[in-house]
Design an enzyme around this catalytic site. Sequence first.
Site, PDB file in Angstrom:
ATOM      1  N   GLU A 177       0.818  -1.223   0.000  1.00 53.66           N
ATOM      2  CA  GLU A 177       0.000   0.000   0.000  1.00 53.66           C
ATOM      3  C   GLU A 177       0.848   1.267   0.000  1.00 53.66           C
ATOM      4  OE1 GLU A 177      -2.677   0.462   3.366  1.00 53.66           O
ATOM      5  OE2 GLU A 177      -3.645   2.192   2.447  1.00 53.66           O
ATOM      6  N   LYS A 219      -2.353  -2.132  -3.242  1.00 56.15           N
ATOM      7  CA  LYS A 219      -3.423  -1.320  -2.633  1.00 56.15           C
ATOM      8  C   LYS A 219      -3.087   0.153  -2.822  1.00 56.15           C
ATOM      9  CE  LYS A 219      -5.802  -0.476   1.747  1.00 56.15           C
ATOM     10  NZ  LYS A 219      -6.446  -1.127   2.877  1.00 56.15           N
TER      11      LYS A 219
HETATM   12  P1  13P Z   1      -9.270   3.675   4.212  1.00 56.68           P
HETATM   13  O1  13P Z   1     -10.063   2.922   3.168  1.00 56.68           O
HETATM   14  O2  13P Z   1     -10.104   4.227   5.327  1.00 56.68           O
HETATM   15  O3  13P Z   1      -8.302   4.647   3.617  1.00 56.68           O
HETATM   16  O4  13P Z   1      -8.399   2.579   4.958  1.00 56.68           O
HETATM   17  C1  13P Z   1      -7.764   1.637   4.214  1.00 56.68           C
HETATM   18  C2  13P Z   1      -6.500   1.275   4.887  1.00 56.68           C
HETATM   19  O5  13P Z   1      -6.277   0.140   5.198  1.00 56.68           O
HETATM   20  C3  13P Z   1      -5.509   2.337   5.124  1.00 56.68           C
HETATM   21  O6  13P Z   1      -4.285   1.768   5.454  1.00 56.68           O
END
Ligand code: 13P
Length: 335
Positions: A177, A219
């Site tokens: 991510e 992500k």
């Molecule tokens: P949000 O969808 O609230 O941004 O959270 C996703 C997430 O795992 C952030 O690390």
Amino acid sequence: MNTQALEATAKRIVADGKGLIAIDESTGTCNKRFAKWGIPQTAETRRKYRELIVSTPGLGESISGAILYDETIRQRKDDGTPFAKALVDVGIIPGIKVDTGAKEMAGFPGEKITEGLDGLRARLAEYAQMGARFAKWRAVLAIGDGIPSQGCIGANAHALARYAALCQEAGLVPVVEPEVLMDGAHTLETCSEVTEEVLRAVFKELYSQRVTLEGLILKPNMVLPGSTCPKQETVDEVADATVRCLLRAVPAAMPGVAFLSGGQTGELASARLNAMNVRFKSRLPWALAFSFGRAIQEPALEIWHGDQRNAAAAQQALYHRAMCDRAARLGEYNA
Ligand code: 13P
């Protein structure tokens, strides 16, 4: 390393129009969200809230996996069932957030580096033994005057790749991510340029750390105008910019993209994901899925308000948003 098992798990995460629910808020972040509604900030209220989520009837219809936090994976339902087992029992894969947070980066004012590599091998082994089959690590990149810098992008990409390699060694699918934040007055074009640069850096590092692309999930953020930018593009324009950016920077070998919501409302996040799938699904090499936290949870948390008498209504709201996101994956969402 069992590459086949990793690939199978990665595929399952994005199969059947499903996606991930992120319930991995650190204790501090969870407390902040509770404080907004005057909910007591204790381990027990956090446990009750997470039990409400994992016990939502029918959640497995739209959710393939749930991202837990260190505190949560050690907690149990009232009846003694560990949360990880409760999820497996309804066909949801347990996952775990393994970074230890984004900290101020020395020498880079206004920028952050995500920590958590030291001792990670041992922690991953423990989480795998507790039932986790995938993990998550979040890097944070802010857009501002002269940022993100090359130094910050490079350091975060390197950490993400080292984390991903350790995950695959432990048999866990890494959810990678790199979040380009939507805070600021920057344009959609700037977000697109920064996101492309960050994704290119991340995949370069994943390659040099010998990470198997077929066994990971990306992500990313959607490509959005800054939240205070005067020009806010339409849903279709956001969908087009996001897919264009991903096509330039994300290798086709990777099975799935699961977007974060990043502070968008649930409705907008669903509508934008839906537009991407309506307009591009047939020509994309990867699935376009979701890994939403706030965009699925927010209405449910507001309804629950820390009062168990509201639990069933909160679960209905959670179920509804998760089903909206499934519809968005199928290109069938109707706001
Ligand atoms: P949000 O969808 O609230 O941004 O959270 C996703 C997430 O795992 C952030 O690390």
